[in-house]
Design a protein around this motif. Structure first.
Motif, PDB file in Angstrom:
ATOM      1  N   GLN A   1      18.859   3.171  -2.343  1.00 42.88           N
ATOM      2  CA  GLN A   1      17.904   4.130  -1.787  1.00 42.88           C
ATOM      3  C   GLN A   1      16.736   3.339  -1.212  1.00 42.88           C
TER       4      GLN A   1
ATOM      5  N   THR B   1      21.161   5.742   1.022  1.00 43.40           N
ATOM      6  CA  THR B   1      20.362   6.939   1.289  1.00 43.40           C
ATOM      7  C   THR B   1      18.964   6.550   1.752  1.00 43.40           C
ATOM      8  N   VAL B   2      18.553   7.136   2.856  1.00 44.56           N
ATOM      9  CA  VAL B   2      17.180   6.954   3.337  1.00 44.56           C
ATOM     10  C   VAL B   2      16.318   8.012   2.657  1.00 44.56           C
ATOM     11  N   THR B   3      15.368   7.566   1.872  1.00 45.48           N
ATOM     12  CA  THR B   3      14.531   8.512   1.124  1.00 45.48           C
ATOM     13  C   THR B   3      13.160   8.702   1.752  1.00 45.48           C
ATOM     14  N   GLY B   4      12.868   7.943   2.780  1.00 45.82           N
ATOM     15  CA  GLY B   4      11.580   8.107   3.420  1.00 45.82           C
ATOM     16  C   GLY B   4      11.472   7.255   4.666  1.00 45.82           C
ATOM     17  N   VAL B   5      10.478   7.560   5.473  1.00 44.78           N
ATOM     18  CA  VAL B   5      10.209   6.795   6.686  1.00 44.78           C
ATOM     19  C   VAL B   5       8.717   6.536   6.747  1.00 44.78           C
ATOM     20  N   VAL B   6       8.339   5.301   6.958  1.00 50.14           N
ATOM     21  CA  VAL B   6       6.908   4.981   7.047  1.00 50.14           C
ATOM     22  C   VAL B   6       6.602   4.287   8.363  1.00 50.14           C
TER      23      VAL B   6
ATOM     24  N   ARG C   1      13.374   2.103  -2.477  1.00 48.87           N
ATOM     25  CA  ARG C   1      12.726   3.249  -3.111  1.00 48.87           C
ATOM     26  C   ARG C   1      11.775   2.740  -4.196  1.00 48.87           C
ATOM     27  N   PRO C   2      10.492   3.045  -4.078  1.00 42.88           N
ATOM     28  CA  PRO C   2       9.531   2.376  -4.952  1.00 42.88           C
ATOM     29  C   PRO C   2       9.583   2.811  -6.403  1.00 42.88           C
TER      30      PRO C   2
ATOM     31  N   ARG D   1      16.285   2.966  14.089  1.00 48.57           N
ATOM     32  CA  ARG D   1      17.211   4.095  13.950  1.00 48.57           C
ATOM     33  C   ARG D   1      17.793   4.092  12.541  1.00 48.57           C
ATOM     34  N   ALA D   2      17.593   5.193  11.853  1.00 51.41           N
ATOM     35  CA  ALA D   2      17.972   5.250  10.442  1.00 51.41           C
ATOM     36  C   ALA D   2      19.455   4.942  10.234  1.00 51.41           C
ATOM     37  N   LEU D   3      20.305   5.480  11.104  1.00 48.69           N
ATOM     38  CA  LEU D   3      21.745   5.251  10.937  1.00 48.69           C
ATOM     39  C   LEU D   3      22.088   3.773  11.081  1.00 48.69           C
TER      40      LEU D   3
ATOM     41  N   THR E   1      21.107   1.982   7.941  1.00 45.18           N
ATOM     42  CA  THR E   1      22.006   2.212   6.799  1.00 45.18           C
ATOM     43  C   THR E   1      23.306   1.431   6.959  1.00 45.18           C
ATOM     44  N   ARG E   2      23.785   1.307   8.181  1.00 43.89           N
ATOM     45  CA  ARG E   2      25.010   0.529   8.411  1.00 43.89           C
ATOM     46  C   ARG E   2      24.777  -0.945   8.110  1.00 43.89           C
TER      47      ARG E   2
ATOM     48  N   THR F   1      16.385   8.392  17.093  1.00 42.72           N
ATOM     49  CA  THR F   1      15.537   7.899  16.010  1.00 42.72           C
ATOM     50  C   THR F   1      16.263   7.886  14.673  1.00 42.72           C
TER      51      THR F   1
ATOM     52  N   TRP G   1      23.235   8.652   3.970  1.00 40.76           N
ATOM     53  CA  TRP G   1      22.540   9.921   3.838  1.00 40.76           C
ATOM     54  C   TRP G   1      21.057   9.750   4.138  1.00 40.76           C
TER      55      TRP G   1
ATOM     56  N   GLN H   1       9.341   3.136  10.851  1.00 45.67           N
ATOM     57  CA  GLN H   1       9.454   3.865  12.114  1.00 45.67           C
ATOM     58  C   GLN H   1       9.769   2.876  13.230  1.00 45.67           C
TER      59      GLN H   1
END
Lengths: 308, 129
Positions: free
Chosen positions: B69, B124-129, B32-33, B77-79, B82-83, A271, A145, B74
């Protein structure tokens, strides 16, 4: 950059409540404050509003509160707040030292950096407190997610990269939920429009408090273990994107919508890796040419008002 | 069988092992901090040693539920991140379970596979920096 100045501007009324209970507890959640959790206030495990605790601490009234004096949750919250306050104070000291040693233009640059770091930290805090909706990444059978705010940030950035374009509000919803809500003639989502009407200006009611909030949601299985549980929909299908942009008059609206869609589609796939069904682009403002950056986005003068 | 205290200790070991494995993955900026926990003041009483990883045992399904989390960097690729996180978390948890739950440290491949099947991993991706 004082910590106290960064606190949310809650009800400015007196923190003392009338009555016997208030005499014992200056920051007691009286009737006026009992809707705090409804309005989104953070509540400590003891039931006290974190915002009101901060307010009392700022007003130097926390020490006189009998509950706070004996409550480990309030004490821990104040300890942590004090630690943050100390960090900010140290930052301010460093800022003043830097100002003494550097020229004015450097000061401004440094102040801007500090402001930027502070803003980013507060963004992270805000995101944790209000993670919002989570959206599915990858295939339906996967359990991955991304929170809406993080995804919106990436999609806005993609649109911002176009010259003379500034991305604004970006909302993403599961497409299946949108269809279900749209089929409900009693309460259609206020912001839902067909993607082919992307160039239309949205009406003023299109905001975060739209009818989408009435869509049934549930907490994902693991979420209750977190202090700020994420609310997600059970859908793992594609999503719909609604993006507001402002642009210079160098663009025609159809060309702008097409270019924004291309950028957002590419960003979503390359992205992020999220499946997008429709991208609804609305042009909500016209930018002066002087704000346009030939390399994409807007110039520094426009960055301060990036969000609207 | 594992009693409640043993299960809590095991959960802590799982959390730490998963956290170590996840942060080593390319593209993971940090877990997640937990700033929200900081301002709430719950950090000291938290039983979870790592903010971005939660582990709990669901007796009904006899399954370990793992929630990760994280914040991605940046350029990644987020997906895909996560994999990779899921694979790393599953592998790390399987090793811990195989060595500390009902199986001896010299668990066979089949036993490790059994441990892997008793896991549920949510990323879960909670942010992108």
């Amino acid at each position: 950059m004082a910590m106290k100045r960064n606190r949310p501007s809650w009800d400015g009324g007196p923190v003392h409540e009338g009555g016997q209970g208030a005499a014992e507890s200056p920051i007691r959640e009286g009737d006026r404050f009992m809707d705090g959790d409804v309005n989104g206030d953070e509540l400590l495990p003891c039931g006290r509003s974190l915002a009101l605790l901060w307010q009392a601490w700022d007003a130097e009234q926390a020490d006189s509160d009998l509950h706070v004096a004996g409550c480990p949750h309030c004490a821990a919250a104040l300890d942590r707040l004090q630690a943050l306050q100390d960090l900010v104070a140290a930052d301010e000291t460093a800022d003043r030292d830097f100002e003494a040693a550097a020229g004015r233009s450097d000061n401004e640059a440094f102040g801007s950096r500090v402001e930027s770091v502070t803003a980013r930290v507060m963004d992270v805090v805000r995101l944790e407190l209000r993670p919002g909706r989570t959206l599915p990444l990858g295939e339906p059978e996967e359990d991955a997610w991304i929170v809406e705010a993080a995804l919106a940030k990436l999609l806005r950035k993609a649109a911002d990269a176009l010259p003379g374009v500034r991305a604004g509000s970006c909302r993403i919803r599961p497409a299946a939920r949108q269809d279900a809500a749209f089929d409900d003639s009693d309460s259609p989502p206020s912001w839902h429009r067909d993607a082919t009407h992307s160039s239309e200006t949205p009406n003023g009611s299109a905001d975060e408090s739209g009818a989408l909030d009435t869509v049934p949601t549930r907490a994902v299985g693991g979420a209750p273990f977190f202090q700020a549980p994420m609310v997600i929909t059970p859908d793992r299908g594609p999503v719909d994107v609604y993006l507001e942009v402002a642009a210079t008059l160098s663009w025609t609206v159809p060309e702008l919508a097409r270019s924004v869609r291309e950028r957002v589609t590419t960003a979503a796939d390359e992205t992020v890796g999220i499946r997008v069904r429709a991208i609804d682009v609305s042009v909500v403002d016209v930018l002066d040419d002087e704000f346009a950056d030939p390399l994409g986005g807007v110039g520094p003068a426009g960055e301060r008002s990036h969000r609207w | 069988m594992v009693n409640a205290a043993g299960r809590r200790e095991l959960a802590g070991n799982l959390t730490r092992a998963i956290a170590d494995a996840v942060v080593a993955i390319d593209g993971v900026a940090f877990l997640r901090p937990g700033f929200a926990d900081v301002v709430r003041g719950v950090g000291r009483r938290s039983t979870h040693p790592v903010s971005g990883v939660r582990v709990a045992y669901e007796a009904e399904s006899e399954q370990w539920r793992i929630t990760v989390q994280l914040v991605t960097g940046q350029g990644h690729r987020a997906l895909d991140v996560t994999r990779a996180v899921r694979a790393a978390a599953t592998s790390a948890a399987t090793k811990v379970l195989s060595s500390q739950l009902e199986h001896p440290p010299t668990a066979t491949g089949e036993q490790q596979s059994d441990a892997g099947r008793s896991l549920s991993v949510t990323v879960t991706v909670t942010g992108v920096v």
